[in-house]
Design an enzyme around this catalytic site. Structure first.
Site, mmCIF file in Angstrom:
data_model
loop_
_atom_site.group_PDB
_atom_site.id
_atom_site.type_symbol
_atom_site.label_atom_id
_atom_site.label_comp_id
_atom_site.label_asym_id
_atom_site.label_seq_id
_atom_site.Cartn_x
_atom_site.Cartn_y
_atom_site.Cartn_z
ATOM 1 N N ALA A 193 0.818 -1.208 0.000
ATOM 2 C CA ALA A 193 0.000 0.000 0.000
ATOM 3 C C ALA A 193 0.852 1.258 0.000
ATOM 4 O O ALA A 193 1.397 1.651 1.037
ATOM 5 C CB ALA A 193 -0.945 -0.019 1.209
ATOM 6 N N THR B 61 0.001 3.899 -2.898
ATOM 7 C CA THR B 61 -0.842 4.892 -3.568
ATOM 8 C C THR B 61 -1.916 5.500 -2.655
ATOM 9 O O THR B 61 -2.507 4.803 -1.833
ATOM 10 C CB THR B 61 -1.523 4.244 -4.798
ATOM 11 O OG1 THR B 61 -0.494 3.749 -5.642
ATOM 12 C CG2 THR B 61 -2.385 5.222 -5.565
ATOM 13 N N GLY C 198 -0.116 9.447 -6.668
ATOM 14 C CA GLY C 198 -0.040 8.380 -7.662
ATOM 15 C C GLY C 198 1.375 8.318 -8.174
ATOM 16 O O GLY C 198 2.271 7.791 -7.513
ATOM 17 N N GLN D 176 -2.662 -11.883 -46.554
ATOM 18 C CA GLN D 176 -1.394 -11.329 -46.088
ATOM 19 C C GLN D 176 -1.591 -10.246 -45.006
ATOM 20 O O GLN D 176 -0.789 -10.136 -44.076
ATOM 21 C CB GLN D 176 -0.623 -10.756 -47.269
ATOM 22 C CG GLN D 176 0.858 -10.716 -47.018
ATOM 23 C CD GLN D 176 1.623 -10.333 -48.261
ATOM 24 O OE1 GLN D 176 1.213 -9.434 -49.007
ATOM 25 N NE2 GLN D 176 2.726 -11.010 -48.503
ATOM 26 N N GLN E 120 -8.925 -6.858 -33.396
ATOM 27 C CA GLN E 120 -9.108 -6.480 -34.804
ATOM 28 C C GLN E 120 -9.217 -7.725 -35.695
ATOM 29 O O GLN E 120 -10.065 -7.786 -36.588
ATOM 30 C CB GLN E 120 -7.936 -5.597 -35.257
ATOM 31 C CG GLN E 120 -8.152 -4.935 -36.607
ATOM 32 C CD GLN E 120 -9.287 -3.907 -36.573
ATOM 33 O OE1 GLN E 120 -9.599 -3.343 -35.527
ATOM 34 N NE2 GLN E 120 -9.927 -3.690 -37.711
ATOM 35 N N GLY F 15 -12.414 -9.251 -35.350
ATOM 36 C CA GLY F 15 -13.459 -8.374 -35.878
ATOM 37 C C GLY F 15 -14.624 -8.232 -34.920
ATOM 38 O O GLY F 15 -14.442 -8.088 -33.718
ATOM 39 N N GLU G 207 1.912 0.142 -10.956
ATOM 40 C CA GLU G 207 3.311 -0.006 -10.532
ATOM 41 C C GLU G 207 4.213 0.991 -11.268
ATOM 42 O O GLU G 207 5.317 0.680 -11.675
ATOM 43 C CB GLU G 207 3.795 -1.447 -10.680
ATOM 44 C CG GLU G 207 3.065 -2.353 -9.714
ATOM 45 C CD GLU G 207 3.798 -3.641 -9.373
ATOM 46 O OE1 GLU G 207 3.087 -4.619 -9.178
ATOM 47 O OE2 GLU G 207 5.028 -3.668 -9.292
#
Lengths: 261, 385
Positions: free
Chosen positions: B123, B125, B130, B278, B336, B339, B363
């Site tokens: 602990a 943060t 930050g 391709q 992608q 799709g 981290e």
């Protein structure tokens, strides 16, 4: 409680190849595993051992490479492992296998419970467990899906049947063959794997056992395999096209030709 | 690619892979959907000695080091990085004790970590601290032989699930971050409660909570190292743990690439599998190349650290920076390739893409990693190396 688990090393794949000359399995080049059904027997044995602070010994009859199956059993938590291995045991059918295992178990001497998987995925006979119980002269319960009670004197189990289950009591020592519904086998531990790597695996040959030599291996096997073959692949079917009436006529003609109708 | 792993390392890798495929894969979508902490899987991992990997042998562990942990985290992350990070965060939370704890602290806590009975959390943060860790406001005031903690920690992985918390707090607020110290706080200590449970974009199987300290009294012996060493403890801890985030990133990317490769082989468009195009092949080739480059970097830095290297900040930051950027790129491209199907929750790649994003953030953001790398480069230049 002293527990013995009998396991078999089997080829991993469902695609088993057969040597047409000898009608035996080709094992070369096929990865080997512990018969999956035997994993449930090992797990159940470990659970009983852990509850009763007992000991569990795993035995197998097989070629020297079956050593790997025994080491895996140790990595899961087995205390001892014995490999029953000798060229004189090779070619054994279920009867000769059960006979050999029985000789080894008699040599171990004391035990309270013997566990086997329901059947092996290669031979699929489900015979070795019952034959072994018969040869040892102890009670057997097959297809066990639950152990309800167990102590040093008796055991109550549920047997899986097609239309429900049987609940049976039997005195100990006894032999159980188990089905996959009985438990979920654990994964090995890293410490177990390290222990297994260093473990001494006892090897017994025919000379270490007190059996009748002619009852071992192929010679001791009353089952003679006439022929084992891979079935021909199914030829592809025919797809009929056109008008329904023509297709029906064609279908009937074809079925008559092949003498199906 | 053969990385010449030792027999023990292969064993760790194989077992982590089995746990991932046999126990995690069947439930990963459900854990993600329900944002459910994987208690049963963690217990199973504990039984398999996975939590012993990074604990020294004398405290019940296996004495493994950075590369051993990296291999385990990578294999788990390939299937579900939400589960993997719950495991890795215990390593992170225990590093302050392993690296800087007293013999007594190690004897008291590490055996519980090794056996998996206790999870850990780290602990640092806070809402206003930050990237700028010097903004922490949590204080630890000495009074009557005890430290009294006050303040709030934010976004703590394994919050509420862990039993052992390593907490950075100010013992001398006037000195700023140089007045910070590290403490061990046990769950259940009066004055220590859990706040908001975060709803996250990814790694949703993991628990992320606020820790709230209000007049929480802990014994003086729970101080790790010395007063004022807190920031150093935190930085060295993060140096040690960053390759783990690199490993998490490689695992996510590997999993996504495998899904994309398999899908491209099955999916037929224009009368042929899309893997014959391709455009798709080149995307797959880039993914594989990037992953292998990231893996080679993470493994070599892990080995460098395991060799006993002292100055590791730069290299450690590089693993996290590079691998996490690769994970983001690869998972975006995996979606992608799949799709429309890839965008649906029926396939695991959208989860992998969501999971990948955090590796660029936590981290130390990738911007902070670049700061660390550049700072070290300039230091080395000044020293004439």
């Amino acid at each position: 409680m002293e527990i013995i688990v009998c396991i078999k090393q089997v080829p991993e794949t469902g695609n088993i190849k057969i040597n047409p000359q000898t009608n035996t399995l080709i094992r070369e080049g096929v990865p080997s595993i512990i018969n999956p059904m035997d994993m449930y027997a090992i797990e159940e044995g470990l659970r009983i051992k852990e509850k009763s602070s007992g000991r569990m010994t795993v035995i197998t009859m097989g070629p020297p490479q079956a050593d790997a199956a025994l080491r895996e059993s140790i990595s899961l938590g087995a205390d001892d492992a014995i490999l029953i291995s000798d060229k004189r045991f090779s070619g054994a059918d279920t009867w000769a296998t059960a006979y050999t295992l029985a000789q080894a178990i008699k040599k171990i001497g004391h035990y309270d419970l013997i566990l086997c998987g329901k059947q092996a995925i290669d031979g699929d006979t489900a015979q070795v467990g019952p034959e072994l119980a018969e040869m040892l002269g102890i009670p057997i319960a097959t297809y066990v899906r639950k152990i309800e009670e167990i102590d040093n004197e008796h055991i109550r189990v549920h047997r899986m049947m097609e239309d429900g289950y049987d609940v049976i009591d039997t005195p100990m020592p006894a032999l159980l063959t188990v089905v996959k519904e009985i438990n979920i086998p654990r994964l090995p531990s890293l410490k177990g794997k390290m222990k297994a790597r260093k473990a001494e695996i006892t090897v017994w040959t025919a000379d270490d056992l007190n059996g009748e030599p002619s009852f071992y291996g192929l010679q001791g096997s009353p089952t003679w395999v006439v022929k084992i073959f891979s079935p021909d692949p199914r030829p592809s079917g025919r797809i009929l096209t056109g008008k329904t009436s023509e297709m029906v006529a064609e279908l009937v003609k074809g079925l008559k030709e092949t003498k199906i109708i | 690619m053969d990385y010449f792993l030792t027999e023990d390392q292969l064993m760790i890798k194989d077992l982590a892979k089995r746990i991932a495929e046999e126990r995690i894969k069947p439930v990963r979508a459900e854990l993600d959907e329900k944002e459910e902490f994987p208690k049963e899987i963690i217990q199973e991992m504990a039984k398999s000695d996975m939590f012993g990997i990074f604990i020294p042998e004398e405290f019940g562990g296996l004495g493994g080091r950075c590369l051993d942990l990296v291999l385990a985290v990578e294999e788990l992350s390939r299937i579900c990085s939400g589960v993997a990070i719950s495991f890795a965060a215990t390593a992170l939370g225990s590093f302050p004790i392993i690296l800087f704890g007293s013999q007594k602290q190690k004897e008291k806590y590490l055996p519980y970590v090794a056996s998996g009975k206790s999870l850990c959390a780290f602990a640092l943060t806070e809402p206003d601290a930050g990237s700028d860790a010097s903004g922490i406001k949590t204080t630890a005031r000495m009074e009557g032989g005890e430290y009294i903690l006050n303040g709030t920690k934010q976004w703590i992985t394994n919050g509420a699930e862990a039993d052992i918390y390593t907490v950075i707090a100010l013992t001398n607020p006037s000195k700023g971050i140089r007045g910070a110290s590290a403490f061990i706080v046990e769950k259940g200590t009066p004055g220590f409660v859990f706040g908001k449970k975060e709803k996250k974009m990814g790694i949703r199987a993991s628990s992320t909570r606020e820790l709230v300290f209000s007049n929480c009294r802990i014994p003086a012996e729970n101080l790790i190292s010395k007063e004022g060493m807190g920031f150093m403890v935190a930085m060295k801890t993060l140096d040690q743990s960053r390759p783990g985030i690199g490993a998490q990133a490689i695992g996510i990317a590997q999993g996504a690439m495998e899904e994309a490769l398999e899908y491209s082989h099955q999916r037929v468009q224009f009368g042929q599998p899309i893997s014959s195009f391709q455009a798709v092949q080149h995307m797959l080739a880039d993914m594989a190349t990037q992953i292998e480059a990231a893996r080679a970097l993470v493994y070599s830095v892990a080995r460098y650290m395991d060799s006993g290297a002292k100055e590791i900040s730069k290299e450690s930051a590089m693993t996290k920076l590079f691998a996490s950027d690769v994970a983001m790129q690869v998972t975006i491209n995996a979606v992608q390739i799949l799709g429309g199907y890839g965008y649906m929750r029926d396939y695991p790649v959208e989860k992998m893409m969501r999971d990948a994003k955090i590796t660029q953030i936590y981290e130390g953001t990738n911007q902070i990693q670049r700061n660390v790398i550049a700072l070290q480069m300039l230091k080395e230049r000044a020293k004439g190396r």
